[in-house]
Structure formats: C-alpha cells, structure tokens
Write a protein that holds these residues in place. Sequence first.
Motif, PDB file in Angstrom:
ATOM      1  N   ASN A   1     -13.403 -18.125 -73.129  1.00  0.00           N
ATOM      2  CA  ASN A   1     -14.155 -19.369 -73.290  1.00  0.00           C
ATOM      3  C   ASN A   1     -14.397 -19.972 -71.919  1.00  0.00           C
ATOM      4  OD1 ASN A   1     -14.420 -19.797 -76.208  1.00  0.00           O
ATOM      5  ND2 ASN A   1     -12.189 -19.858 -76.193  1.00  0.00           N
ATOM      6  N   CYS A   2     -15.621 -20.457 -71.705  1.00  0.00           N
ATOM      7  CA  CYS A   2     -15.936 -21.082 -70.427  1.00  0.00           C
ATOM      8  C   CYS A   2     -15.378 -22.509 -70.404  1.00  0.00           C
ATOM      9  CB  CYS A   2     -17.445 -21.061 -70.174  1.00  0.00           C
ATOM     10  SG  CYS A   2     -18.456 -21.571 -71.563  1.00  0.00           S
ATOM     11  N   GLY A   3     -15.144 -23.004 -69.223  1.00  0.00           N
ATOM     12  CA  GLY A   3     -14.619 -24.355 -69.056  1.00  0.00           C
ATOM     13  C   GLY A   3     -13.210 -24.342 -68.516  1.00  0.00           C
ATOM     14  N   LYS A   4     -12.931 -25.321 -67.654  1.00  0.00           N
ATOM     15  CA  LYS A   4     -11.625 -25.391 -67.002  1.00  0.00           C
ATOM     16  C   LYS A   4     -10.473 -25.564 -67.985  1.00  0.00           C
ATOM     17  CE  LYS A   4     -13.332 -27.020 -62.599  1.00  0.00           C
ATOM     18  NZ  LYS A   4     -13.338 -28.044 -61.582  1.00  0.00           N
ATOM     19  N   GLU A   5     -10.725 -26.211 -69.109  1.00  0.00           N
ATOM     20  CA  GLU A   5      -9.653 -26.441 -70.076  1.00  0.00           C
ATOM     21  C   GLU A   5      -9.154 -25.143 -70.716  1.00  0.00           C
ATOM     22  OE1 GLU A   5     -13.498 -27.350 -72.433  1.00  0.00           O
ATOM     23  OE2 GLU A   5     -12.826 -27.395 -70.373  1.00  0.00           O
ATOM     24  N   TYR A   6      -9.932 -24.059 -70.589  1.00  0.00           N
ATOM     25  CA  TYR A   6      -9.535 -22.768 -71.169  1.00  0.00           C
ATOM     26  C   TYR A   6      -9.061 -21.771 -70.112  1.00  0.00           C
ATOM     27  CZ  TYR A   6     -12.073 -24.578 -75.189  1.00  0.00           C
ATOM     28  OH  TYR A   6     -12.500 -25.353 -76.226  1.00  0.00           O
ATOM     29  N   LEU A   7      -9.056 -22.165 -68.864  1.00  0.00           N
ATOM     30  CA  LEU A   7      -8.851 -21.252 -67.748  1.00  0.00           C
ATOM     31  C   LEU A   7      -7.650 -20.323 -67.896  1.00  0.00           C
ATOM     32  CD1 LEU A   7      -9.989 -20.382 -65.044  1.00  0.00           C
ATOM     33  CD2 LEU A   7      -8.594 -22.146 -63.962  1.00  0.00           C
ATOM     34  N   ASN A   8      -6.492 -20.826 -68.169  1.00  0.00           N
ATOM     35  CA  ASN A   8      -5.286 -19.987 -68.233  1.00  0.00           C
ATOM     36  C   ASN A   8      -4.755 -19.835 -69.654  1.00  0.00           C
ATOM     37  OD1 ASN A   8      -5.070 -19.398 -65.430  1.00  0.00           O
ATOM     38  ND2 ASN A   8      -4.447 -21.523 -65.116  1.00  0.00           N
ATOM     39  N   THR A   9      -5.648 -19.823 -70.613  1.00  0.00           N
ATOM     40  CA  THR A   9      -5.218 -19.681 -72.000  1.00  0.00           C
ATOM     41  C   THR A   9      -5.125 -18.205 -72.391  1.00  0.00           C
ATOM     42  OG1 THR A   9      -7.473 -19.804 -72.870  1.00  0.00           O
ATOM     43  CG2 THR A   9      -6.270 -21.893 -72.625  1.00  0.00           C
ATOM     44  N   ARG A  10      -4.399 -17.964 -73.434  1.00  0.00           N
ATOM     45  CA  ARG A  10      -4.211 -16.589 -73.927  1.00  0.00           C
ATOM     46  C   ARG A  10      -5.540 -15.941 -74.312  1.00  0.00           C
ATOM     47  NH1 ARG A  10      -0.092 -19.764 -75.949  1.00  0.00           N
ATOM     48  NH2 ARG A  10       1.977 -19.133 -75.240  1.00  0.00           N
ATOM     49  N   HIS A  11      -6.432 -16.726 -74.870  1.00  0.00           N
ATOM     50  CA  HIS A  11      -7.716 -16.201 -75.343  1.00  0.00           C
ATOM     51  C   HIS A  11      -8.638 -15.810 -74.183  1.00  0.00           C
ATOM     52  CE1 HIS A  11      -9.514 -15.336 -79.111  1.00  0.00           C
ATOM     53  NE2 HIS A  11     -10.250 -16.405 -79.266  1.00  0.00           N
ATOM     54  N   ASN A  12      -8.289 -16.184 -72.961  1.00  0.00           N
ATOM     55  CA  ASN A  12      -9.142 -15.888 -71.800  1.00  0.00           C
ATOM     56  C   ASN A  12      -8.647 -14.694 -70.988  1.00  0.00           C
ATOM     57  OD1 ASN A  12     -10.719 -18.084 -72.513  1.00  0.00           O
ATOM     58  ND2 ASN A  12     -11.086 -18.621 -70.390  1.00  0.00           N
ATOM     59  N   VAL A  13      -7.831 -13.869 -71.571  1.00  0.00           N
ATOM     60  CA  VAL A  13      -7.333 -12.690 -70.862  1.00  0.00           C
ATOM     61  C   VAL A  13      -8.495 -11.809 -70.400  1.00  0.00           C
ATOM     62  CG1 VAL A  13      -6.073 -10.523 -71.183  1.00  0.00           C
ATOM     63  CG2 VAL A  13      -5.034 -12.670 -71.862  1.00  0.00           C
ATOM     64  N   GLY A  14      -9.519 -11.659 -71.225  1.00  0.00           N
ATOM     65  CA  GLY A  14     -10.676 -10.841 -70.834  1.00  0.00           C
ATOM     66  C   GLY A  14     -11.339 -11.366 -69.574  1.00  0.00           C
ATOM     67  N   PHE A  15     -11.520 -12.683 -69.488  1.00  0.00           N
ATOM     68  CA  PHE A  15     -12.086 -13.288 -68.279  1.00  0.00           C
ATOM     69  C   PHE A  15     -11.189 -12.992 -67.072  1.00  0.00           C
ATOM     70  CE2 PHE A  15     -14.917 -17.121 -69.740  1.00  0.00           C
ATOM     71  CZ  PHE A  15     -15.749 -16.257 -70.433  1.00  0.00           C
ATOM     72  N   ALA A  16      -9.873 -13.132 -67.265  1.00  0.00           N
ATOM     73  CA  ALA A  16      -8.930 -12.912 -66.161  1.00  0.00           C
ATOM     74  C   ALA A  16      -9.025 -11.479 -65.636  1.00  0.00           C
ATOM     75  CB  ALA A  16      -7.508 -13.237 -66.611  1.00  0.00           C
ATOM     76  N   VAL A  17      -9.155 -10.514 -66.531  1.00  0.00           N
ATOM     77  CA  VAL A  17      -9.240  -9.113 -66.110  1.00  0.00           C
ATOM     78  C   VAL A  17     -10.516  -8.854 -65.320  1.00  0.00           C
ATOM     79  CG1 VAL A  17      -9.384  -6.706 -66.882  1.00  0.00           C
ATOM     80  CG2 VAL A  17      -7.785  -8.276 -68.009  1.00  0.00           C
ATOM     81  N   VAL A  18     -11.670  -9.303 -65.822  1.00  0.00           N
ATOM     82  CA  VAL A  18     -12.916  -9.030 -65.085  1.00  0.00           C
ATOM     83  C   VAL A  18     -12.973  -9.816 -63.781  1.00  0.00           C
ATOM     84  CG1 VAL A  18     -14.260  -8.227 -67.077  1.00  0.00           C
ATOM     85  CG2 VAL A  18     -14.334 -10.642 -66.443  1.00  0.00           C
ATOM     86  N   ASP A  19     -12.359 -10.985 -63.740  1.00  0.00           N
ATOM     87  CA  ASP A  19     -12.271 -11.716 -62.467  1.00  0.00           C
ATOM     88  C   ASP A  19     -11.470 -10.909 -61.450  1.00  0.00           C
ATOM     89  OD1 ASP A  19     -13.787 -13.974 -63.087  1.00  0.00           O
ATOM     90  OD2 ASP A  19     -12.054 -15.134 -63.766  1.00  0.00           O
ATOM     91  N   TYR A  20     -10.344 -10.381 -61.888  1.00  0.00           N
ATOM     92  CA  TYR A  20      -9.478  -9.598 -61.004  1.00  0.00           C
ATOM     93  C   TYR A  20     -10.206  -8.336 -60.535  1.00  0.00           C
ATOM     94  CZ  TYR A  20      -5.040  -7.814 -59.175  1.00  0.00           C
ATOM     95  OH  TYR A  20      -4.035  -7.364 -58.350  1.00  0.00           O
ATOM     96  N   LEU A  21     -10.848  -7.624 -61.467  1.00  0.00           N
ATOM     97  CA  LEU A  21     -11.564  -6.394 -61.125  1.00  0.00           C
ATOM     98  C   LEU A  21     -12.712  -6.659 -60.152  1.00  0.00           C
ATOM     99  CD1 LEU A  21     -11.747  -4.689 -64.641  1.00  0.00           C
ATOM    100  CD2 LEU A  21     -10.374  -3.930 -62.678  1.00  0.00           C
ATOM    101  N   SER A  22     -13.495  -7.680 -60.448  1.00  0.00           N
ATOM    102  CA  SER A  22     -14.641  -7.972 -59.581  1.00  0.00           C
ATOM    103  C   SER A  22     -14.177  -8.411 -58.199  1.00  0.00           C
ATOM    104  CB  SER A  22     -15.555  -9.036 -60.211  1.00  0.00           C
ATOM    105  OG  SER A  22     -14.876 -10.268 -60.336  1.00  0.00           O
ATOM    106  N   ASN A  23     -13.093  -9.170 -58.143  1.00  0.00           N
ATOM    107  CA  ASN A  23     -12.537  -9.594 -56.862  1.00  0.00           C
ATOM    108  C   ASN A  23     -12.052  -8.385 -56.061  1.00  0.00           C
ATOM    109  OD1 ASN A  23     -11.728 -11.620 -54.953  1.00  0.00           O
ATOM    110  ND2 ASN A  23      -9.620 -11.266 -55.616  1.00  0.00           N
ATOM    111  N   SER A  24     -11.387  -7.442 -56.732  1.00  0.00           N
ATOM    112  CA  SER A  24     -10.887  -6.254 -56.026  1.00  0.00           C
ATOM    113  C   SER A  24     -12.033  -5.394 -55.501  1.00  0.00           C
ATOM    114  CB  SER A  24      -9.968  -5.436 -56.935  1.00  0.00           C
ATOM    115  OG  SER A  24     -10.695  -4.821 -57.975  1.00  0.00           O
ATOM    116  N   LEU A  25     -13.208  -5.495 -56.108  1.00  0.00           N
ATOM    117  CA  LEU A  25     -14.388  -4.753 -55.646  1.00  0.00           C
ATOM    118  C   LEU A  25     -15.240  -5.576 -54.683  1.00  0.00           C
ATOM    119  CD1 LEU A  25     -15.408  -3.094 -59.034  1.00  0.00           C
ATOM    120  CD2 LEU A  25     -14.432  -1.940 -57.033  1.00  0.00           C
TER     121      LEU A  25
END
Length: 185
Positions: free
Chosen positions: A9-33
């Motif tokens: 989910n977009c928005g700062k209130e969802y940033l570190n929530t369990r449901h945002n694991v997918g966002f966290a993974v693609v952020d990490y992958l894109s950052n590593s690239l």
Amino acid sequence: MQLIVGLGNCGKEYLNTRHNVGFAVVDYLSNSLGLSWNSDKKMQANIACGILDNSKLIFCKPNTYMNCSGIAVLAIVSYYKIRPEDILVIHDDIDLELGKIKVKFAGGNGGHNGLRSIDHLLGKDYYRLRIGIDRPVNSEFSVSDYVLGSFTDDEYNCILNSIKIVSDNFSLLAHGQIEDFKQKI
C-alpha cells in the motif's frame, strides 16, 4: 523483458507494515541494482527500469493500493506486451511462517486481495514469490489489523534477512532458474 511487481500500500502510514513486504523487496532489489523510481500516472505505479545480465527488468509498485493492484499490473503488461510467464509478483503470505520464502508458478490467491485483483484482470498464470509474515499470536487481532500493523524489531530483522536472501539469489529468478533459486532459500 520481465516485470517484477512488489505488492503493498502506498503512503507513509503503511511503510513498515507486514502487508508491504513486496514493496520492501523491490525497493531493496532496485537499490542494489542502482535504479531510481519514477511515478507513472498513466500506469498508476512507481516504476524502476534496469538491466541485469542483458535482461531488461521493470520493477513496479502499484499506486492503486493493495486491493486494486491488478489495475496497475494490467496497464504495464499491456503497454510493454509482457508475457504472463515473465511476471513475478512479490507479496506477503500470512500462511507461511515468518521469513519463509516460497516461489511458484500460478495457483490460488490464498485470500490475498492484491493477488485476487491481479488474477481477476490477468489470470493466474504468473510467478509468485511469497514471504511469510505468520499469523497473529493473539487471536483477538483481526487479519486486516495484523497485516496492516508494523513489524516488531525481531520480526523486521527476520524479514530483512529474507529480503537479503532473495536479493543475493535474484539473478537466478531473473534468468528463470526457479529450481536453482529454490535450493538457495
């Protein structure tokens, strides 16, 4: 060309929530690239494009909120003419123990509304990378409150370890070496 979709989910209130694991993974992958994100209003998503070992990758974080993720995914798939077998959707899974990683092609949505939306608009024939978030220990928690809740520090460290494992072995996924990837997780 491959599409890697992180669900959240977009928005700062969802940033570190369990449901945002997918966002966290693609952020990490894109950052590593070394990729940067751009907002694409037409696609209703944040997009980062890059190349890994001569393979073009499009990373996507839908801006449609979880329950309507399929709208953004369909727009990108249609525009870039991406085949279903070249789509990888990364998402949280409440039915997997915390930090467990599983990958499969096709299947049901397991009650996950982001997958339900994608299935409805594109069908079920795409790859799914599931990261376990476990179920709430306290049975008084509703599922929605739990998945929209933040990780504890220990939970976050476990999830971060899983994200690093995915990142360290991502080239196997990008090259379709799913069985080799499964042996690494």
